[in-house]
Design a protein around this motif. Structure first.
Motif, PDB file in Angstrom:
ATOM      1  N   TRP A  95       0.842  -1.209   0.000  1.00  0.00           N
ATOM      2  CA  TRP A  95       0.000   0.000   0.000  1.00  0.00           C
ATOM      3  C   TRP A  95       0.870   1.249   0.000  1.00  0.00           C
ATOM      4  CZ3 TRP A  95      -0.272   3.020   4.713  1.00  0.00           C
ATOM      5  CH2 TRP A  95      -1.231   4.023   4.708  1.00  0.00           C
ATOM      6  N   GLU A  99       0.988   4.033  -2.944  1.00  0.00           N
ATOM      7  CA  GLU A  99       0.631   5.438  -2.635  1.00  0.00           C
ATOM      8  C   GLU A  99       1.810   6.360  -2.962  1.00  0.00           C
ATOM      9  OE1 GLU A  99      -2.357   5.798  -2.250  1.00  0.00           O
ATOM     10  OE2 GLU A  99      -3.289   4.628  -0.668  1.00  0.00           O
ATOM     11  N   GLU A 142      -9.901   5.480   2.041  1.00  0.00           N
ATOM     12  CA  GLU A 142      -9.780   5.027   0.654  1.00  0.00           C
ATOM     13  C   GLU A 142     -11.039   5.379  -0.141  1.00  0.00           C
ATOM     14  OE1 GLU A 142      -7.107   3.917  -0.802  1.00  0.00           O
ATOM     15  OE2 GLU A 142      -5.856   3.488   0.926  1.00  0.00           O
ATOM     16  N   GLU A 180      -6.719   2.536  -5.690  1.00  0.00           N
ATOM     17  CA  GLU A 180      -7.422   2.885  -4.445  1.00  0.00           C
ATOM     18  C   GLU A 180      -8.533   1.853  -4.175  1.00  0.00           C
ATOM     19  OE1 GLU A 180      -5.639   4.914  -3.106  1.00  0.00           O
ATOM     20  OE2 GLU A 180      -5.390   6.849  -4.083  1.00  0.00           O
ATOM     21  N   HIS A 231      -7.026  -1.092  -2.486  1.00  0.00           N
ATOM     22  CA  HIS A 231      -6.733  -0.773  -1.081  1.00  0.00           C
ATOM     23  C   HIS A 231      -8.024  -0.861  -0.262  1.00  0.00           C
ATOM     24  CE1 HIS A 231      -3.306   1.973  -2.783  1.00  0.00           C
ATOM     25  NE2 HIS A 231      -3.092   0.683  -2.997  1.00  0.00           N
TER      26      HIS A 231
HETATM   27 FE   LIG Z   1      -5.097   4.181  -1.384  1.00  0.00          FE
END
Ligand SMILES: [Fe+2]
Ligand SMILES: [Fe+2]
Length: 268
Positions: free
Chosen positions: A73, A77, A142, A172, A175
């Motif tokens: 993650w 990001e 998210e 996203e 996630h």
């Molecule tokens: Fe994210």
């Protein structure tokens, strides 16, 4: 169905932009409002490693499934911020390492020392139930990030920006899928976790980025993206998603949080 972490580990990647013509922004620059929003977004994306620092001092750190996810993650990001920086660079806007450093330095003693220590101690007292709160918090953030990119796409109507932001949105979404599956399972099996999470959201949740950027910027970004009819619809949609999590119904979480920054949200 639980999230397929092995598949995610194997496929986590820098968001693909090798086929994107960034020079297109020279011919068709973004609006001043979009540039201001993108500054906010990259500040948040590139701050992920700092959020991670604060999470690794909590019980989440003892769960290798969660730390495996957080590793990937954080990587993804990072690239979201990097790609947005490339857009800002074409517009001759300040970006990159000096900017990221200045955001971190601006957090001061409170943000860089007191906050991680406080989070460490609070989470240690809560133990395993803290993880449910972390996962729920992550899901809400998210959702918010995905929605914010969606609103910027709608407002700006710029083909190249759309192409980039839709690819970020796809990541996203993955996630979100992890956070959601973990949050739901953990909340479902513990009434105590539901109560702690509800209390934490109601008392402490604020729009992502609002704790690290100047109030004026959060205010601008939230009003630009979430004011008006399209924005209001998004706020209601986000609240309805939070409502469906075990023990979190009726919080009006996002409505209340954005109203605190001056966004006019119509009552349903
Ligand atoms: Fe994210
Ligand atoms: Fe992101």
């Amino acid at each position: 169905m639980s999230f397929n972490l092995d598949h995610y580990k194997q496929t986590a990647t820098a968001v693909r932009v090798d086929d994107v013509d960034f020079d297109d922004f020279r011919d068709k620059p973004l609006s001043a409002e979009a540039i201001r929003v993108l500054h906010y977004m990259t500040d948040v994306e590139t701050h992920t490693v700092c959020y991670l620092r604060d999470l690794l001092v909590t019980p989440s750190h003892q769960n290798p499934r969660i730390t495996a996810f957080l590793t990937m993650w954080n990587f993804e990001e990072f690239w979201h911020g990097d790609v947005i920086d490339r857009i800002l660079d074409v517009h001759k806007e300040i970006n990159g390492l000096p900017r990221h450093r200045s955001v971190r330095v601006a957090q001061g003693f409170m943000g860089n020392v007191v906050a991680p220590i406080t989070q460490c101690l609070t989470a240690a007292v809560l133990g395993e139930d803290f993880i449910a709160t972390h996962m729920t918090w992550g899901a809400v953030n998210e959702w918010s990030a995905h929605a914010a990119y969606g609103r910027l796409i709608e407002l700006e109507q710029h083909a190249t920006l759309t192409k980039i932001l839709q690819r970020i949105q796809q990541q996203e979404s993955r996630h979100l899928a992890f956070y959601m599956s973990e949050a739901r399972e953990r909340l479902e099996r513990s009434r105590k976790a539901q109560r702690i999470t509800r209390f934490a959201l109601r008392r402490f949740w604020a729009p992502v980025g609002s704790t690290i950027t100047p109030k004026s910027e959060t205010r601008f970004v939230l009003n630009h993206l979430l004011g008006g009819e399209g924005g209001n619809k998004m706020v209601k949609m986000l609240d309805s998603k939070v409502d469906k999590l075990p023990g979190q119904e009726g919080l009006s979480l996002v409505t209340k949080a954005v109203r605190a920054f001056g966004v006019r949200v119509a009552t349903a």
